[in-house]
Design a protein around this motif. Sequence first.
Motif, PDB file in Angstrom:
ATOM      1  N   ALA A 294       0.824  -1.217   0.000  1.00  0.00           N
ATOM      2  CA  ALA A 294       0.000   0.000   0.000  1.00  0.00           C
ATOM      3  C   ALA A 294       0.851   1.256   0.000  1.00  0.00           C
ATOM      4  CB  ALA A 294      -0.951   0.002   1.199  1.00  0.00           C
ATOM      5  N   GLY A 295       1.920   1.243  -0.799  1.00  0.00           N
ATOM      6  CA  GLY A 295       2.665   2.461  -1.054  1.00  0.00           C
ATOM      7  C   GLY A 295       1.977   3.269  -2.133  1.00  0.00           C
ATOM      8  N   PRO A 296       2.605   4.332  -2.637  1.00  0.00           N
ATOM      9  CA  PRO A 296       1.964   5.155  -3.666  1.00  0.00           C
ATOM     10  C   PRO A 296       1.557   4.381  -4.911  1.00  0.00           C
ATOM     11  CG  PRO A 296       3.829   6.321  -2.716  1.00  0.00           C
ATOM     12  CD  PRO A 296       3.871   4.933  -2.155  1.00  0.00           C
ATOM     13  N   VAL A 297       2.362   3.386  -5.318  1.00  0.00           N
ATOM     14  CA  VAL A 297       2.029   2.623  -6.517  1.00  0.00           C
ATOM     15  C   VAL A 297       0.786   1.765  -6.283  1.00  0.00           C
ATOM     16  CG1 VAL A 297       2.833   0.853  -8.135  1.00  0.00           C
ATOM     17  CG2 VAL A 297       4.412   2.629  -7.332  1.00  0.00           C
ATOM     18  N   GLY A 298       0.783   1.008  -5.187  1.00  0.00           N
ATOM     19  CA  GLY A 298      -0.375   0.163  -4.889  1.00  0.00           C
ATOM     20  C   GLY A 298      -1.635   0.965  -4.664  1.00  0.00           C
ATOM     21  N   LEU A 299      -1.524   2.102  -3.972  1.00  0.00           N
ATOM     22  CA  LEU A 299      -2.697   2.935  -3.709  1.00  0.00           C
ATOM     23  C   LEU A 299      -3.247   3.537  -4.999  1.00  0.00           C
ATOM     24  CD1 LEU A 299      -1.491   4.718  -0.449  1.00  0.00           C
ATOM     25  CD2 LEU A 299      -3.265   2.954  -0.627  1.00  0.00           C
ATOM     26  N   THR A 300      -2.359   4.006  -5.885  1.00  0.00           N
ATOM     27  CA  THR A 300      -2.825   4.573  -7.151  1.00  0.00           C
ATOM     28  C   THR A 300      -3.503   3.510  -8.001  1.00  0.00           C
ATOM     29  OG1 THR A 300      -1.030   6.199  -7.110  1.00  0.00           O
ATOM     30  CG2 THR A 300      -2.120   5.837  -9.209  1.00  0.00           C
ATOM     31  N   LEU A 301      -2.935   2.314  -8.015  1.00  0.00           N
ATOM     32  CA  LEU A 301      -3.559   1.213  -8.744  1.00  0.00           C
ATOM     33  C   LEU A 301      -4.954   0.937  -8.204  1.00  0.00           C
ATOM     34  CD1 LEU A 301      -3.397  -1.152 -10.758  1.00  0.00           C
ATOM     35  CD2 LEU A 301      -2.243  -2.481  -8.973  1.00  0.00           C
ATOM     36  N   ALA A 302      -5.091   0.920  -6.882  1.00  0.00           N
ATOM     37  CA  ALA A 302      -6.403   0.671  -6.276  1.00  0.00           C
ATOM     38  C   ALA A 302      -7.394   1.777  -6.621  1.00  0.00           C
ATOM     39  CB  ALA A 302      -6.255   0.552  -4.761  1.00  0.00           C
ATOM     40  N   MET A 303      -6.951   3.031  -6.572  1.00  0.00           N
ATOM     41  CA  MET A 303      -7.826   4.150  -6.904  1.00  0.00           C
ATOM     42  C   MET A 303      -8.361   4.038  -8.322  1.00  0.00           C
ATOM     43  SD  MET A 303      -5.422   7.079  -5.151  1.00  0.00           S
ATOM     44  CE  MET A 303      -6.125   8.416  -6.092  1.00  0.00           C
ATOM     45  N   ASP A 304      -7.467   3.708  -9.257  1.00  0.00           N
ATOM     46  CA  ASP A 304      -7.902   3.653 -10.647  1.00  0.00           C
ATOM     47  C   ASP A 304      -8.797   2.440 -10.907  1.00  0.00           C
ATOM     48  OD1 ASP A 304      -7.504   5.070 -13.262  1.00  0.00           O
ATOM     49  OD2 ASP A 304      -6.945   3.051 -13.872  1.00  0.00           O
ATOM     50  N   LEU A 305      -8.463   1.306 -10.307  1.00  0.00           N
ATOM     51  CA  LEU A 305      -9.293   0.118 -10.496  1.00  0.00           C
ATOM     52  C   LEU A 305     -10.713   0.339  -9.973  1.00  0.00           C
ATOM     53  CD1 LEU A 305      -6.777  -2.724  -9.572  1.00  0.00           C
ATOM     54  CD2 LEU A 305      -7.791  -2.314 -11.822  1.00  0.00           C
ATOM     55  N   THR A 306     -10.836   0.910  -8.792  1.00  0.00           N
ATOM     56  CA  THR A 306     -12.170   1.136  -8.236  1.00  0.00           C
ATOM     57  C   THR A 306     -12.966   2.129  -9.074  1.00  0.00           C
ATOM     58  OG1 THR A 306     -11.263   2.780  -6.694  1.00  0.00           O
ATOM     59  CG2 THR A 306     -11.497   0.537  -5.891  1.00  0.00           C
ATOM     60  N   SER A 307     -12.279   3.073  -9.711  1.00  0.00           N
ATOM     61  CA  SER A 307     -12.993   4.007 -10.592  1.00  0.00           C
ATOM     62  C   SER A 307     -13.589   3.282 -11.792  1.00  0.00           C
ATOM     63  CB  SER A 307     -12.046   5.125 -11.068  1.00  0.00           C
ATOM     64  OG  SER A 307     -11.156   4.657 -12.073  1.00  0.00           O
ATOM     65  N   ARG A 308     -13.119   2.075 -12.063  1.00  0.00           N
ATOM     66  CA  ARG A 308     -13.611   1.267 -13.173  1.00  0.00           C
ATOM     67  C   ARG A 308     -14.547   0.153 -12.705  1.00  0.00           C
ATOM     68  NH1 ARG A 308     -10.525   3.146 -17.185  1.00  0.00           N
ATOM     69  NH2 ARG A 308      -8.603   4.186 -16.530  1.00  0.00           N
ATOM     70  N   GLY A 309     -14.980   0.228 -11.452  1.00  0.00           N
ATOM     71  CA  GLY A 309     -15.913  -0.755 -10.928  1.00  0.00           C
ATOM     72  C   GLY A 309     -15.276  -2.077 -10.561  1.00  0.00           C
ATOM     73  N   VAL A 310     -13.961  -2.093 -10.367  1.00  0.00           N
ATOM     74  CA  VAL A 310     -13.235  -3.313 -10.027  1.00  0.00           C
ATOM     75  C   VAL A 310     -13.035  -3.366  -8.517  1.00  0.00           C
ATOM     76  CG1 VAL A 310     -11.080  -4.597 -10.354  1.00  0.00           C
ATOM     77  CG2 VAL A 310     -12.071  -3.298 -12.266  1.00  0.00           C
ATOM     78  N   SER A 311     -13.418  -4.463  -7.884  1.00  0.00           N
ATOM     79  CA  SER A 311     -13.214  -4.585  -6.441  1.00  0.00           C
ATOM     80  C   SER A 311     -11.756  -4.927  -6.146  1.00  0.00           C
ATOM     81  CB  SER A 311     -14.137  -5.649  -5.849  1.00  0.00           C
ATOM     82  OG  SER A 311     -13.848  -6.927  -6.380  1.00  0.00           O
ATOM     83  N   VAL A 312     -11.233  -4.365  -5.037  1.00  0.00           N
ATOM     84  CA  VAL A 312      -9.805  -4.436  -4.730  1.00  0.00           C
ATOM     85  C   VAL A 312      -9.596  -4.838  -3.280  1.00  0.00           C
ATOM     86  CG1 VAL A 312      -7.682  -3.079  -4.514  1.00  0.00           C
ATOM     87  CG2 VAL A 312      -9.203  -2.702  -6.464  1.00  0.00           C
ATOM     88  N   LEU A 313      -8.617  -5.688  -3.049  1.00  0.00           N
ATOM     89  CA  LEU A 313      -8.152  -5.990  -1.700  1.00  0.00           C
ATOM     90  C   LEU A 313      -6.662  -5.673  -1.641  1.00  0.00           C
ATOM     91  CD1 LEU A 313      -8.998  -8.958   0.582  1.00  0.00           C
ATOM     92  CD2 LEU A 313      -6.606  -8.356   0.196  1.00  0.00           C
ATOM     93  N   ILE A 314      -6.259  -4.875  -0.643  1.00  0.00           N
ATOM     94  CA  ILE A 314      -4.856  -4.473  -0.496  1.00  0.00           C
ATOM     95  C   ILE A 314      -4.288  -5.121   0.754  1.00  0.00           C
ATOM     96  CG2 ILE A 314      -3.235  -2.551  -0.408  1.00  0.00           C
ATOM     97  CD1 ILE A 314      -5.484  -0.732  -1.397  1.00  0.00           C
ATOM     98  N   CYS A 315      -3.150  -5.764   0.601  1.00  0.00           N
ATOM     99  CA  CYS A 315      -2.453  -6.417   1.705  1.00  0.00           C
ATOM    100  C   CYS A 315      -1.211  -5.597   2.035  1.00  0.00           C
ATOM    101  CB  CYS A 315      -2.077  -7.837   1.276  1.00  0.00           C
ATOM    102  SG  CYS A 315      -1.123  -8.771   2.464  1.00  0.00           S
ATOM    103  N   GLU A 316      -1.098  -5.107   3.281  1.00  0.00           N
ATOM    104  CA  GLU A 316      -0.012  -4.195   3.670  1.00  0.00           C
ATOM    105  C   GLU A 316       0.525  -4.569   5.051  1.00  0.00           C
ATOM    106  OE1 GLU A 316       2.748  -1.597   4.380  1.00  0.00           O
ATOM    107  OE2 GLU A 316       1.809  -1.610   2.384  1.00  0.00           O
ATOM    108  N   THR A 317       1.850  -4.603   5.181  1.00  0.00           N
ATOM    109  CA  THR A 317       2.457  -5.000   6.451  1.00  0.00           C
ATOM    110  C   THR A 317       2.407  -3.900   7.509  1.00  0.00           C
ATOM    111  OG1 THR A 317       4.641  -4.316   5.650  1.00  0.00           O
ATOM    112  CG2 THR A 317       4.016  -6.639   5.340  1.00  0.00           C
TER     113      THR A 317
END
Length: 571
Positions: free
Chosen positions: A19-42
């Motif tokens: 869940a760094g900037p790359v993972g967070l940006t990917l999640a933001m864009d995917l959800t804008s396209r109606g894609v459900s996302v699960l993020i795993c972060e230590t």
Amino acid sequence: MTDQNHTSALQADVMIVGAGPVGLTLAMDLTSRGVSVLICETRRFAEPPNVKCNHVASRTMEQFRRLGVAQKLRDAGLPADHPNDVVFRTTVTGTELTRIPIPCRRDRYTETEGPDAWWPTPEPPHRINQIYLEPILLKHTAALPGVQLLNRTQFAGFTQDDTGVTAIATDMDSGVTRSIRCRYMVGCDGGSSAVRKQIGAKLEGTAVIQRVQSTFIRAPGLRALIPGKPAWSYYAMNPRRCGTMFAIDGRETWLVHNHLNAEEPEFDSVDRDRSLREILGVGPDFEYEVISKEDWIGRRLVANRFREGRVFLAGDAAHLWVPYAGYGMNAGIADALNLSWLLGAVVQGWGDEAMLDAYEAERLPITEQVSNFAMNHAQKMIRARRAVPQNIEEPGAAGDALRAEIGREAYELNVQQFCCGGLNFGYFYSGSPIIIPDGEHMAPPYSMGEFTPSTVPGCRAPHFWLADGRSLYDAFGPGYTMLRFDRSVDVRPLERATAAYNMPLTVLDIETEEVPKAYTHRLVLCRADQHVAWRGAHLPAEVYDLVGMLRGEGQRIRARRKALAWEGVVA
């Protein structure tokens, strides 16, 4: 498993590890396209990140604008009136050699003078440290519907089959193991990526270019000792110790990079305090506090592949290099935004599975190019530091002449990395299965600093402002956008063909006269990531083949055409 250390499976369309900037940006864009996302972060939720990236590229800001966070980021970081200049001095508090002017964030949209005030985009670059940037992205992402964020969770491995990926992750506090079922998984888990290791991808290139002893300090008295106009970045050039300092909050916190010499192979082989004082140009009585040690190694390493089946790599998991021009994090975000619209197309059903082949075909070659730009510049900087004259601080006319000469050289060498239009807008995708070349021209070459706007398929569609005052990119749709410069061209066949696959198509009639000269075709078809996919004077006769290629069916279409041609020969 069904015991107390194992819970029932979680599900999502896409699982993101990190869940760094790359993972967070990917999640933001995917959800804008109606894609459900699960993020795993230590890390724990909102645990502060390291003091890393200090620069958000223009291309990144263009996408943050679309995702609704650009203004939030503009409002954070250094004080609004703090200059973003880059200054070269004998020491941080010593004599100024040269200065690269960069507008403060208050003047970012209005400044028209200087080497960094010409950006052909609605979103110029933004100087902000990751300790301010990442919390904004995290807060925004956590509030989005369709996002599951698992903090303090360690990714432990995965298996994949024809329909999806099953990952195993462990709660780091309770020890409970979770099974996660997803259609696709993306490793955004940094340079030591566990995902990369499991898919067997190898980092290749130069393992060590330079070691940098980096220290995050609090020094409330430093700013008063720095003569002249403040800056965002300070380069210290003297024969004792060369280094770089970044202003973090513009008041009392600073990140100081001590560039170790070749004969100093270990971080602890150099006296940190002494080196820091030599870079700052302060004596033993100057007081400062070490907040953290942020030592790092400059590398040029690129994974030999970015994908294994349904599992992908992005960001530092896929590539590591010296962060000149600020293109470490930004290249990772470019990975994420390239991959996200492809995953969105496939999950939504209008993209063929083969469309995902475009990710590695497009991003791996560009990563090689950009990493070499960064490495070449790093080597030039290493040579420049070694060549600092012993008498650079000598008073008088001779010293003044020498400092002026060194200043000119430093400006010419570095203006391209801080005003890096080429790295932002010049790169293009060639050899992609979903880019349709027209055979007319090759994409123009680019450098770190310079580029030629172009609509050659694969290039970024040059920006312009629409007649109603909107940015061109603000009018782009979520899939493909057809720019029509002549209303007499009938695009209804394309609309029918895309509708047959539920492919999102936005037709944008261009009415403004202020259009870049690169737009020489009546039709220019652009992708969601702003790259040109196709252009022409009119639609091709086989419009369904065009749509098929855009959705990833190019290989089957070419095979069918080959078979038909063979049948014609036989007949």
